[in-house]
Design a protein around this motif. Structure first.
Motif, PDB file in Angstrom:
ATOM      1  N   SER A 431       0.827  -1.208   0.000  1.00  0.00           N
ATOM      2  CA  SER A 431       0.000   0.000   0.000  1.00  0.00           C
ATOM      3  C   SER A 431       0.863   1.261   0.000  1.00  0.00           C
ATOM      4  N   THR A 432       1.962   1.249   0.770  1.00  0.00           N
ATOM      5  CA  THR A 432       2.858   2.410   0.830  1.00  0.00           C
ATOM      6  C   THR A 432       3.582   2.622  -0.494  1.00  0.00           C
ATOM      7  N   ILE A 433       4.066   1.529  -1.101  1.00  0.00           N
ATOM      8  CA  ILE A 433       4.748   1.641  -2.401  1.00  0.00           C
ATOM      9  C   ILE A 433       3.804   2.208  -3.452  1.00  0.00           C
ATOM     10  N   SER A 470       5.246 -20.868   0.854  1.00  0.00           N
ATOM     11  CA  SER A 470       4.010 -21.628   1.103  1.00  0.00           C
ATOM     12  C   SER A 470       2.812 -20.954   0.455  1.00  0.00           C
ATOM     13  N   GLY A 471       1.654 -21.523   0.720  1.00  0.00           N
ATOM     14  CA  GLY A 471       0.413 -21.019   0.117  1.00  0.00           C
ATOM     15  C   GLY A 471       0.038 -19.644   0.584  1.00  0.00           C
ATOM     16  N   ASP A 472       0.470 -19.281   1.790  1.00  0.00           N
ATOM     17  CA  ASP A 472       0.179 -17.936   2.292  1.00  0.00           C
ATOM     18  C   ASP A 472       0.816 -16.879   1.400  1.00  0.00           C
ATOM     19  N   GLY A 473       2.067 -17.134   0.988  1.00  0.00           N
ATOM     20  CA  GLY A 473       2.726 -16.214   0.070  1.00  0.00           C
ATOM     21  C   GLY A 473       2.016 -16.139  -1.260  1.00  0.00           C
ATOM     22  N   GLN A 474       1.502 -17.268  -1.750  1.00  0.00           N
ATOM     23  CA  GLN A 474       0.758 -17.270  -3.007  1.00  0.00           C
ATOM     24  C   GLN A 474      -0.501 -16.427  -2.903  1.00  0.00           C
ATOM     25  N   ALA A 475      -1.136 -16.477  -1.724  1.00  0.00           N
ATOM     26  CA  ALA A 475      -2.346 -15.659  -1.526  1.00  0.00           C
ATOM     27  C   ALA A 475      -2.009 -14.178  -1.547  1.00  0.00           C
ATOM     28  N   LYS A 480      -5.448  -8.261  -4.968  1.00  0.00           N
ATOM     29  CA  LYS A 480      -5.722  -7.210  -5.952  1.00  0.00           C
ATOM     30  C   LYS A 480      -4.752  -6.031  -5.800  1.00  0.00           C
ATOM     31  N   ARG A 481      -4.422  -5.723  -4.564  1.00  0.00           N
ATOM     32  CA  ARG A 481      -3.511  -4.596  -4.346  1.00  0.00           C
ATOM     33  C   ARG A 481      -2.127  -4.893  -4.916  1.00  0.00           C
ATOM     34  N   MET A 482      -1.670  -6.148  -4.729  1.00  0.00           N
ATOM     35  CA  MET A 482      -0.376  -6.533  -5.279  1.00  0.00           C
ATOM     36  C   MET A 482      -0.388  -6.484  -6.810  1.00  0.00           C
ATOM     37  N   GLU A 483      -1.478  -6.960  -7.410  1.00  0.00           N
ATOM     38  CA  GLU A 483      -1.579  -6.920  -8.875  1.00  0.00           C
ATOM     39  C   GLU A 483      -1.563  -5.481  -9.387  1.00  0.00           C
ATOM     40  N   PHE A 484      -2.268  -4.634  -8.702  1.00  0.00           N
ATOM     41  CA  PHE A 484      -2.315  -3.231  -9.128  1.00  0.00           C
ATOM     42  C   PHE A 484      -0.940  -2.573  -8.996  1.00  0.00           C
ATOM     43  N   MET A 485      -0.198  -2.927  -7.931  1.00  0.00           N
ATOM     44  CA  MET A 485       1.152  -2.369  -7.753  1.00  0.00           C
ATOM     45  C   MET A 485       2.077  -2.831  -8.879  1.00  0.00           C
TER      46      MET A 485
END
Length: 781
Positions: A431-433, A470-475, A480-485
């Motif tokens: 979010s900060t980036i 692990s799967g947590d990192g995949q989540a 959506k925020r990561m994709e938008f970044m």
């Protein structure tokens, strides 16, 4: 010894006589004032004593008459017990004692009430508490020591009559019940037999008289005491019939003690123990002056907006200079950051106004203000990051981004901040980036594209690490925020994202900051880790607040000695290079000691030379370039940046080159070669055009001496080393101007005769230049 004249002696004696008269007059006036004062005080004292004595005599007279009547009645009762007992039971007419009580008691009650009311008014006007005047002791309390009040006179005379101390101190208190009991006991002892009816009547009359006095006199004191009590105690006091003077005196003493404590408080603040600057952050006790300053700063910041940012910055600079720099920097920085991160979700406009305010303050009071504010911002950011407060983090990030936009900090700090976030890449970091990239992403890309590439690689590496985890990192990656970044980063990388257009207000703010020369306060080379360094190493803005470390004193001393030695050597070198003025020596030392062209440029601009002494900058620079054993492009880059900053440097450079062209016949070959390369670099960077050669007489063979021919051959050979596109643009610049026709013809003739014939390699370059010289339309490649 000189003898005084008669006139001087007469004058001195007259002056002495007048002075004696004046002193005697002053003493006479002083004695008259003292007499008047003593007379007034005596009158007041006598009046008070008379009033108190008259009141007591009246009341004492009543008590004596009551006792006389009682004794007479007792005597008559003892004479005829049986006869008058029955008459007393059936009696309906009033006695003389009752008539006397009805006639006298109201008057004495009114007098007592008037005296108490007068004393209350006087104590209220004079602000007397505990028998002393409040405020500064001016000696008047000594005069009032012998003046008794009505209550004091009552106590004294009652004690003389034989009452106890407690009864005298508190005539209206509940202890009067003891007095009533003693009266009742006397009646019971003296009255016997059938005289009980008259005794009961007498006792009833005495009780009603005393109750009327006690109910009327202390009524106001009872109400005042109830107001000062809490609700619970007020209910407990409701049943009491009277209030004791002893309790009132205790409350007065408590109030006096509180007043004295509050009066001593400011004096105690003036004697505060000295605290070292590096320990003041631990002791947060602020003085009254600092509290008032904080209140003023907060009021100005609450009114801060785009329309009044200039005026408020000027007022704040005045407040800043009114106290020490460390205190004012700390208070203003704390209030600015509190206004930004404490509160609702801040927008970009709000952050831009505060960033412009910080930039203006740094321009007016110094760079250390903005450096301290950014250090405090970094500290608060880390604290809020641990609390996971997204709202505060966004507000602080917006402020930091606009500090970069308005030129307070460089893009290096923003890149270091982004790379630090990309190594963690949690949801808050993403979010900060995003906030930074949306606000100033295109600006920092334009400032340093190479570092932007490193940041993108850092983000990609972190994303790959999360994918392999692990799967947590995949989540987290699929959020959506990561994709938008990631999309935003790709757009900035491919230059698809449009930079934000400045609003009208931002344009006006930037013009105002340009007038304040905001480019002078840009802090370069600052890292996020340096702002958060617990040891405060490298934080030059905290030099006055830091305790000096004893372990590196020798290192600091040796470095200072080394710098002093280098400065001495530099001055000797300047003298050897014929730098014969202080301005030229300063310019020479700056140019030769600069770490790079940016450092040298900033130091030259900060010299702020008066008058026309700034013309020496370009002359010293060209001289240093020609004195080198090997040609150094450092001087050409620095000259280009100076000409870009100010057009006056461009004209100075042009005149300087013309002066050197006149000296070509007597110039050594190495200097001539360096001058040719310097001019070629200036023309290739479009700082100057080939029109600088218009003073050369190409058509006159006598003017073209061998040294001149050699110099211009080296110049055109250096120009023909550049690509064809650049050569086309360089020669096209002089093809458009009709006045330069003779220059174009002479230049083409010289290149053909002296350059192409000696070196066949430049034949193709000459063809491009010849076509460009006939390019009247001025079309560039």
């Amino acid at each position: 010894m000189e003898t005084k004249s008669r006139r001087q002696k007469r004058k001195e004696s007259l002056l002495a006589k007048n002075q004696k008269k004046h002193q005697s007059w002053l003493q006479d006036q002083k004695s008259q004032r003292m007499k008047r004062k003593s007379g007034d005080f005596k009158l007041k004292k006598e009046n008070k004593i008379k009033n108190s004595q008259s009141q007591f005599f009246k009341e004492n007279d009543i008590v004596q008459r009551v006792s006389e009547l009682k004794s007479e009645k007792d005597h008559e009762v003892n004479k005829s017990k049986m006869v008058k007992g029955k008459k007393g039971l059936k009696r309906t007419s009033r006695t003389k004692f009752e008539e006397y009580l009805e006639m006298e008691m109201p008057n004495s009650d009114m007098l007592a009430q008037e005296d108490l009311e007068l004393e209350r008014k006087l104590t209220k006007k004079l602000k007397v508490k505990g028998g002393k005047l409040r405020g500064d002791d001016d000696g008047l309390n000594i005069l009032f020591e012998d003046v008794p009040s009505a209550l004091e006179s009552w106590n004294k005379e009652v004690l003389d009559e034989g009452f106890s101390d407690e009864e005298a101190v508190d005539p209206f208190s509940s202890k009067k019940r003891k007095k009533k009991k003693s009266v009742e006991q006397a009646f019971e002892d003296d009255m016997t037999g059938d005289s009980t009816s008259e005794a009961s009547e007498l006792k009833e009359h005495a009780e009603t008289a005393l109750e009327e006095i006690s109910a009327k006199a202390p009524s106001r004191k009872r109400r005042r005491k109830r107001k000062s009590l809490p609700q619970g105690q007020e209910d407990d006091m409701a049943g009491e019939t009277a209030l004791g003077v002893s309790q009132l005196s205790e409350s007065h003493d408590a109030e006096v003690a509180l007043d004295e404590a509050s009066a001593k408080a400011p004096a105690m603040e003036g004697n505060v123990k000295y605290v070292a600057p590096h320990l003041r952050s631990c002791a947060r006790n602020e003085s009254e002056e600092q509290t008032q300053m904080r209140r003023r700063v907060r009021g100005l910041l609450n009114r801060l907006s785009e329309s009044n940012v200039e005026s408020i910055t000027g007022e704040m600079a005045t407040i800043f200079r009114s106290v020490s720099r460390s205190v004012s920097s700390q208070i203003i920085s704390e209030e600015v950051l509190a206004s930004c991160y404490n509160g609702p979700r801040g927008n970009e406009q709000h952050a831009a106004v505060f960033a412009a305010f910080v930039a203006g303050m740094a321009s007016l009071v110094g760079m250390d203000f903005s450096a301290k504010l950014m250090a405090l911002l970094a500290k608060i950011f880390e604290e809020e990051y641990l609390k996971e407060d997204n709202l505060s983090l966004r507000n602080l990030t917006l402020l930091l981004s606009y500090l970069c936009i308005f030129g307070v900090c460089s893009s290096d700090l923003i890149y270091d901040f982004l790379i630090m976030l990309s190594k963690r890449l949690t949801e808050i970091d993403v979010s900060t980036i995003l906030t930074v990239l949306q606000c100033c992403g295109m600006k920092i890309r334009g400032d340093d594209p190479a570092t932007m590439k490193n940041f993108i690689l850092s983000v990609q590496n972190r994303v790959n690490e999360l994918k392999t985890s692990s799967g947590d990192g995949q989540a987290k990656i699929n959020g959506k925020r990561m994709e938008f970044m990631l999309e935003t980063i790709c757009d900035i990388k491919n230059n698809k994202k449009k930079p934000k257009e400045d609003t009208v207000q931002h344009t006006r703010i930037k013009k105002w900051l340009q007038k304040l020369r905001v480019e002078d306060i840009l802090i370069r080379g600052l890292k996020w880790s340096k702002l958060l360094d617990p040891d405060k190493k490298g934080q030059w803005w905290l030099s006055g607040d830091m305790a000096s470390a004893t372990d590196n004193i020798e290192e600091v001393a040796s470095r200072i000695d080394k710098e002093a030695l280098e400065a001495q050597k530099m001055l000797e070198l300047a003298a050897a290079q014929r730098m014969n003025t202080d301005a030229r020596r300063a310019i020479f030392c700056v140019i030769m000691s600069g770490e790079d062209y940016i450092d040298a440029l900033e130091k030259l601009l900060r010299l702020d030379l008066p008058g026309k002494q700034d013309r020496d900058i370009m002359r010293v620079l060209v001289e240093c370039c020609l004195q080198e054993k090997v040609f150094n492009k450092y001087y050409t880059v620095l000259a280009a940046k100076l000409c870009e900053h100010d057009k006056n440097h461009k004209f100075t450079l042009q005149f300087c080159l013309w002066d050197h062209l006149k000296e070509l016949d007597s110039m050594p070959l190495i200097r001539s070669m360096h001058l040719a390369k310097f001019m070629a670099e200036m023309v290739a960077s479009f700082t100057l055009s080939l029109a600088v050669l218009k003073t050369v007489e190409w058509s006159n063979p006598q003017m073209l001496s061998p040294k001149r021919i050699m110099h211009f051959r080296m110049l055109f050979e250096a120009i023909f080393e550049y690509p064809d596109k650049l050569i086309w643009n360089m020669f096209t610049r002089i093809a458009v101007t009709p006045e330069l026709e003779t220059l174009r013809q002479g230049m083409a003739f010289f290149i053909k005769e002296y350059v192409v014939k000696s070196t066949k390699k430049v034949n193709n370059k000459f063809k491009v230049a010849k076509k460009a010289l006939s390019n009247i339309e001025g079309v560039l490649m």
